[in-house]
Scaffold this active site. Structure first.
Site, PDB file in Angstrom:
ATOM      1  N   GLU A 186       1.781  -7.040  -4.167  1.00  0.00           N
ATOM      2  CA  GLU A 186       3.023  -7.391  -3.470  1.00  0.00           C
ATOM      3  C   GLU A 186       4.064  -7.887  -4.469  1.00  0.00           C
ATOM      4  O   GLU A 186       5.240  -7.513  -4.413  1.00  0.00           O
ATOM      5  CB  GLU A 186       2.770  -8.510  -2.438  1.00  0.00           C
ATOM      6  CG  GLU A 186       1.803  -8.158  -1.317  1.00  0.00           C
ATOM      7  CD  GLU A 186       0.339  -8.454  -1.661  1.00  0.00           C
ATOM      8  OE1 GLU A 186      -0.057  -8.272  -2.821  1.00  0.00           O
ATOM      9  OE2 GLU A 186      -0.393  -8.862  -0.738  1.00  0.00           O
TER      10      GLU A 186
ATOM     11  N   CYS B  86      -2.465 -12.361   0.596  1.00  0.00           N
ATOM     12  CA  CYS B  86      -3.202 -13.633   0.491  1.00  0.00           C
ATOM     13  C   CYS B  86      -2.279 -14.789   0.872  1.00  0.00           C
ATOM     14  O   CYS B  86      -1.069 -14.737   0.660  1.00  0.00           O
ATOM     15  CB  CYS B  86      -3.735 -13.824  -0.923  1.00  0.00           C
ATOM     16  SG  CYS B  86      -2.461 -14.049  -2.163  1.00  0.00           S
TER      17      CYS B  86
END
Ligand SMILES: NC(=O)c1ccc[n+]([C@@H]2O[C@H](COP(=O)([O-])OP(=O)(O)OC[C@H]3O[C@@H](n4cnc5c(N)ncnc54)[C@H](OP(=O)(O)O)[C@@H]3O)[C@@H](O)[C@H]2O)c1
Length: 385
Positions: free
Chosen positions: A62, A89
């Site tokens: 990301e 996460c």
């Protein structure tokens, strides 16, 4: 830049997720035991940045995709969607939580290909994004972990969580007949692989928590097991020698690092009793080694399950095994090796036991064969025993 055919329709998002997953898999041997993850940032239906988790300890997909979108020059107010193969996460690991990075960049929608299979985290990342006001879409089966990261599912198996042990990468160099020691006449009787292969190994060392070897290697080769050049790492891996009777000499190179290398602390694991006292232990401690006692096994060596458990307790998760045939075969036969990197040089013959028959008889998953310099490289995950 690729363009989605239909603006954000499900089949196009599914195809993008499948593509990101396939590309992320290229890094499987660098990231394991972490999962392979790919991500993309969209402005409308246009992909303006892609990113991948490329190596263990490195930035998550990301974060890489957001950086790639930055580099595209497309103004921030046009970025709206982040597509990622695995739930982002939400907790601090080696890097900060990705959910925070996504929210901070003003992304409005997140499309996810798989939930986190770790029950301790499952769904939490998506929940945090929703709470922050983002639209969240789960397209399960578009990027299934069983296809993209089977190794990650094995890492999270119940038995492994219940009796934790670190991920072990066995790396060795061999001759054409699978011997780990070359004939006396080649490489000073020591070096098998070429310069390019050795440079790859330096990088691999910089991306593990610890290097594990046996006293046989220390006595035969007097290796440094350090990272060169030292700039490759800010935290050099610890070094552990299995040395039942403390045969490591206090003058071993391991214990005397030079300025041109990054070298982590050294622990000698001896059988309980040999560690506690005696002139040998004192001389080794004086030379800078930590000496720690481990339970022995039936053949008077150290109990490997106990060694790995002790390593786990040190907080070490990714171990590089750089040992001779004795310790390598003990760990391989016990099923404690999770990943292989084998360099084969075009050197005939060699000395000592061959690991060729082990390789020939084993079932290897997700195998990759490649060339570096003059060496053949085999990478694979051995099938669990
Ligand atoms: N080509 C390569 O990649 C490579 C890499 C490393 C070494 N080598 C070569 O390998 C040769 C040395 O081989 P080696 O097999 O003697 O060395 P090794 O595998 O590095 O060390 C073996 C020693 O580790 C100790 N050990 C403790 N617990 C053990 C356990 N559970 N299982 C197995 N070993 C345990 C044992 O000594 P104690 O009982 O005294 O503890 C054993 O003799 C050298 O010629 C070296 O050049 C090649």
């Amino acid at each position: 830049m690729s363009r989605l055919t239909e603006p954000l329709d499900t089949p196009s998002l599914g195809a993008l997720l499948a593509e990101l997953g396939a590309e992320a898999r290229a890094h499987r041997f660098e990231v394991a035991p972490n999962p392979c993850v790919g991500a993309a940032v969209l402005a409308g239906s246009e992909v303006i940045g892609r990113g991948y988790h490329r190596f263990w300890g490195g930035p998550h997909a990301e974060v890489e995709a957001l950086a790639s979108a930055d580099a595209s020059g497309v103004p921030r107010e046009r970025w709206d969607t982040l597509v990622v193969t695995l739930e982002p996460c939400s907790s601090q690991g080696k890097t900060p939580p990705c959910t925070e990075a996504i929210v901070a960049r003003g992304i409005r929608r997140v499309v996810v290909g798989s939930l986190d299979p770790d029950l301790r985290h499952r769904g939490r990342g998506l929940e945090e994004l929703r709470e922050a006001g983002l639209e969240v879409q789960l397209l399960e089966n578009a990027a299934p972990l069983r296809t993209i990261s089977p190794h990650f599912l094995r890492w999270l198996e119940l038995e492994r969580v219940r009796r934790p042990r670190p991920w072990v990468i066995a790396k060795w160099a061999q001759t054409l007949t699978g011997q780990l020691t070359p004939p006396e006449s080649i490489g000073g009787g020591r070096w098998i692989s070429g310069e390019e292969a050795r440079a790859e190994v330096a990088l691999l060392r910089s991306r593990v928590d610890v290097i594990l070897t046996g006293v046989g290697t220390v006595l035969a080769d007097d290796p440094r097991l350090s990272v060169r050049p030292p700039e490759l790492t800010s935290k050099p891996p610890a070094r552990v020698v299995l040395d039942t009777a403390l045969r490591t000499p206090p003058q071993a190179r391991l214990l005397h690092p030079r300025a041109d290398e990054a070298a982590g602390p050294v622990t000698l694991l001896s059988v309980v009793g040999a560690d506690a006292s005696g002139a040998r232990a004192a001389a080794l401690a004086q030379a800078g080694a930590r000496v720690h006692g481990i339970r022995g096994d039936d053949v008077h060596h150290l109990n490997l399950r106990a060694v790995l458990r002790w390593m786990w307790e040190q907080g070490w998760r990714r171990v590089l095994l750089e040992a001779g045939p004795r310790l390598c075969s003990s760990l391989l036969d016990a099923g404690f090796v999770d990943q292989l990197r084998v360099y084969t040089a075009s050197i005939p013959g060699g000395r000592g036991e061959s690991l060729g028959s082990w390789l020939g008889a084993s079932s290897l998953e997700e195998r990759l064969d490649r060339t570096v310099g003059e060496d053949q490289v085999l990478e694979a995950f051995p099938a669990p025993l």
